[in-house]
Scaffold this motif. Sequence first.
Motif, PDB file in Angstrom:
ATOM      1  N   LYS A   1      -5.681   0.488   6.855  1.00 44.12           N
ATOM      2  CA  LYS A   1      -4.501  -0.328   7.429  1.00 44.12           C
ATOM      3  C   LYS A   1      -4.124   0.042   8.762  1.00 44.12           C
ATOM      4  O   LYS A   1      -4.439   1.131   8.878  1.00 44.12           O
ATOM      5  N   VAL A   2      -3.999  -1.187   9.749  1.00 44.36           N
ATOM      6  CA  VAL A   2      -3.579  -0.624  10.968  1.00 44.36           C
ATOM      7  C   VAL A   2      -2.091  -1.339  11.315  1.00 44.36           C
ATOM      8  O   VAL A   2      -1.755  -2.096  10.718  1.00 44.36           O
ATOM      9  N   GLU A   3      -1.618  -0.583  12.242  1.00 45.78           N
ATOM     10  CA  GLU A   3      -0.324  -1.391  12.685  1.00 45.78           C
ATOM     11  C   GLU A   3      -0.088  -1.397  13.972  1.00 45.78           C
ATOM     12  O   GLU A   3      -0.770  -0.791  14.917  1.00 45.78           O
TER      13      GLU A   3
ATOM     14  N   GLY B   1      -1.135  -8.297  -2.702  1.00 48.68           N
ATOM     15  CA  GLY B   1      -1.416  -9.487  -2.114  1.00 48.68           C
ATOM     16  C   GLY B   1      -0.685 -10.066  -0.774  1.00 48.68           C
ATOM     17  O   GLY B   1      -1.033 -11.091  -0.305  1.00 48.68           O
ATOM     18  N   LYS B   2      -0.115  -8.911   0.007  1.00 47.88           N
ATOM     19  CA  LYS B   2       0.496  -9.297   1.124  1.00 47.88           C
ATOM     20  C   LYS B   2      -0.714  -9.110   2.253  1.00 47.88           C
ATOM     21  O   LYS B   2      -1.653  -8.496   2.368  1.00 47.88           O
TER      22      LYS B   2
ATOM     23  N   VAL C   1      -9.453  -6.847  11.435  1.00 50.83           N
ATOM     24  CA  VAL C   1      -9.585  -7.917  10.797  1.00 50.83           C
ATOM     25  C   VAL C   1      -8.492  -8.240   9.811  1.00 50.83           C
ATOM     26  O   VAL C   1      -7.774  -7.323   9.422  1.00 50.83           O
ATOM     27  N   ASP C   2      -8.418  -9.337   9.112  1.00 49.48           N
ATOM     28  CA  ASP C   2      -7.289  -9.771   8.256  1.00 49.48           C
ATOM     29  C   ASP C   2      -7.674  -9.325   6.785  1.00 49.48           C
ATOM     30  O   ASP C   2      -8.754  -9.293   6.485  1.00 49.48           O
ATOM     31  N   ALA C   3      -6.722  -8.979   5.831  1.00 45.20           N
ATOM     32  CA  ALA C   3      -6.927  -8.328   4.664  1.00 45.20           C
ATOM     33  C   ALA C   3      -5.863  -8.831   3.874  1.00 45.20           C
ATOM     34  O   ALA C   3      -4.817  -8.929   4.273  1.00 45.20           O
TER      35      ALA C   3
END
Length: 598
Positions: free
Chosen positions: A207-209, A195-196, A188-190
Motif C-alpha cells: 500500500k502507498v499513501e 474491499g476498499k 496502481v489501483d487495488a
Amino acid sequence: MRSPCRFIIPRSRGTVTLPGPPTRGPRLDVRRHGGVSGHPSGGGEERLSSSSTIITTPIFYVNAAPHLGHLHSAVTADCLHRYKVLQGFRTRFSTGTDEHGLKVQQAAEAAGQDPLSFCTDVSERFRHLFVTCNISYTDYVRTTDPVHRRAVQTFWTALRSKGLIYKGTYEGWYSTQDESFLTPSQVVDALDPSGKDIKVSLESGHKVEWMKEDNYMFRLSALRGQLLGWLRGNPGAVQPDRFYQDVLQWLQEELPDLSVSRQRSRLQWGIPVPGDPEQTIYVWLDALVNYLTVAGYPHAHQQWWHSTNHVIGKDILKFHAIYWPAFLLGAGLPLPQTIHVHSHWTVGGKKMSKSVGNVVDPVEKSRRFTPDGLRYFLLRQGVPESDCDYNDGKVVKVLNADLADSLGGLLNRCTAPALNPAQRYPPFCSALFPSDHPAGGRATPEDHRLLGTVRDLPAVVERHYESLHVYKALEAISGCVRLTNGFVQRHTPWKLDRGDEGDRRWLDTLLHVALECLRMYGTLLQPVVPEISDKLLCRLGVGPDERSWAALRFLPRSRGMACPFEGRALGSDSGVLFCRLEPVNTDNRKPKKTLKHA
C-alpha cells in the motif's frame, strides 16, 4: 496527468556546481582485515596494489526474521569472496543489518520493545544464520553503530556543501513498507481485504499513501547525464545484462529530485540531519552509506574504495544502480566496479509471504539438509536472470544426485581399501596413458577427451564465478564428475589382476587420474561447499597451502612434470562425503528421517 511529485522550492537558491565524474582512486595494497565487526585503520605504510577488493551483501532490514532470500544473497556474495581469496586477492566481505526507518519503529512498538533492543534481537538472528551457513564475512555493519552514524552525517554534509541537498517540499506517493518514494507510473489501483479502493506499488504490491511534507531534497535530476555516461562507458557495471538494460531504460526518462529526509515528528528512529534536529535522514541514504562505513569513510576509505562489488536482489536495483551511484558522483567518490543482481525465490510459484504462509526458514532447512547442502542447492538452482521455485523434494533430488551419488560415490570408490589397499596417491604411468601418442597405451580416445575437458575446467569455472553465474560453473563441474565416474566404470579397475605388473601399473594410473580429477573438483568447489571440499581434499592428502587457484595444475605427470602428491599417503577416512537424503513425503508436510548414510 498529475506529475510524479511536485517540489516547492524556496525562492532564494544558491548556484550549484556539480562535481565531474570521479576517476578511480589509487589502488592500494592493504592487509586483509580479519575481524568480524572491525573497522579499518588508516595505516600510511600501505602500498599500492590492484589485488584488494570489497564484496558486499545488502544490509538486511530487521522488521522481520531472515528468510531464504536473505541467505541466497549472502551465499552468493560469500562464494565470490571465497573465490577471490583463492585467487590471491585481499578482500573485505561485509554484511549486516539496516535498523532505521518507520517500519522498524512500528515493528518495535508492536513487539513492546524499544527500537534498539528490537533491532539487536533480530540482528543477532541474522548473525546466527550466517555463522551457521559458513558466511565468511570480515565485517558486520549495523546502522545503529556510532561509527556508521558519523559516516552518514559526514557524507550528508559533503553532499550539502556541494549544493546537492536543498530544503524544499515533497508531494507524492510513499510506501512505508518499502521505505520508498514512487512516481504515478509505479502505482496502481487495488482493493484492500475489506474491499476498499487503495493505491499500491506496482512492483511490491504494498500500500502507498499520498504525502506532502517539508524536507530536504537531493538534486538527482542534475546527475542523470553523468549516470548515463557511466553506464554506457561500463557495460559490465550492472550484471546480468537484463538488469543493465533495465537501468538504461529507467534513465531514458527524466529523474525527479529525491527526498532524502523525513520530518522528525513522523520518523524518530533514524539519524538526525546535521544542523536540523527536526529532520531525520532518509533510511535508504543512511543504509547505502554502510558500504563506505566498511571502507573506513571518511578518513581511510581510499585504501579500499576503488574496487567494490555489490551483490543485491533485483527488488533494490534502482536504489543501487541509480540513487547510490548518484550519491557517490555528488560526493566525488569512485563508483562501484560491479553491481551483481539476482532474482528471487518463490514457493509454489508465489512470492514468499507471511500472510500466505509460505516463508522458508533457512535455519531449519540448513539443519535438515546441512549448511553445505543448502548452499549448494541455492547456487546450483539459482539463476540470476529469473525467479526460481523452491520445494524440499527438489533439494533432495539435487543433493542426492550431485553430492551423495556422483561426487561422494566417486571419492568413496577411488579411496576404498579394496581398490587402494596402500592408501596412497598411486603413481602414474605415461607409457600406458601417453599424451603425445593418444592411440598408444591402454587409454581410449574418450579417456583423452576427459583429460582435455578437466584441464579446461578451471577456465570455465572462473568465467562463471566472475559473472556470478555460479549455476553454470556447477553444471560444468557436475558434468566432469559424471565423466570421471564413466571413466572408472569403463575400465572396471576392480577386475584387474593386481598380481600382474601391467594390470597393477594400469590400476595405479587409473586411480591417479581419478584422484587428480577429484582434487580439481574439490579445489574448485571450495567457494560453494567449503566443508565438503575440505573433507574431500583432506581425504586426498591435499594440504591447506595446496588448495589455491594457482595450485590447479591438472595431471602434471601426463606432461612429464613432477606431481607433488604422487606416493603421498591419503588422509584419514572421515566417513561418507555427503549423507544421502530420504525422499520427501508427497504431501510435503511431514518429512521422513533426514539423513541416511550411503
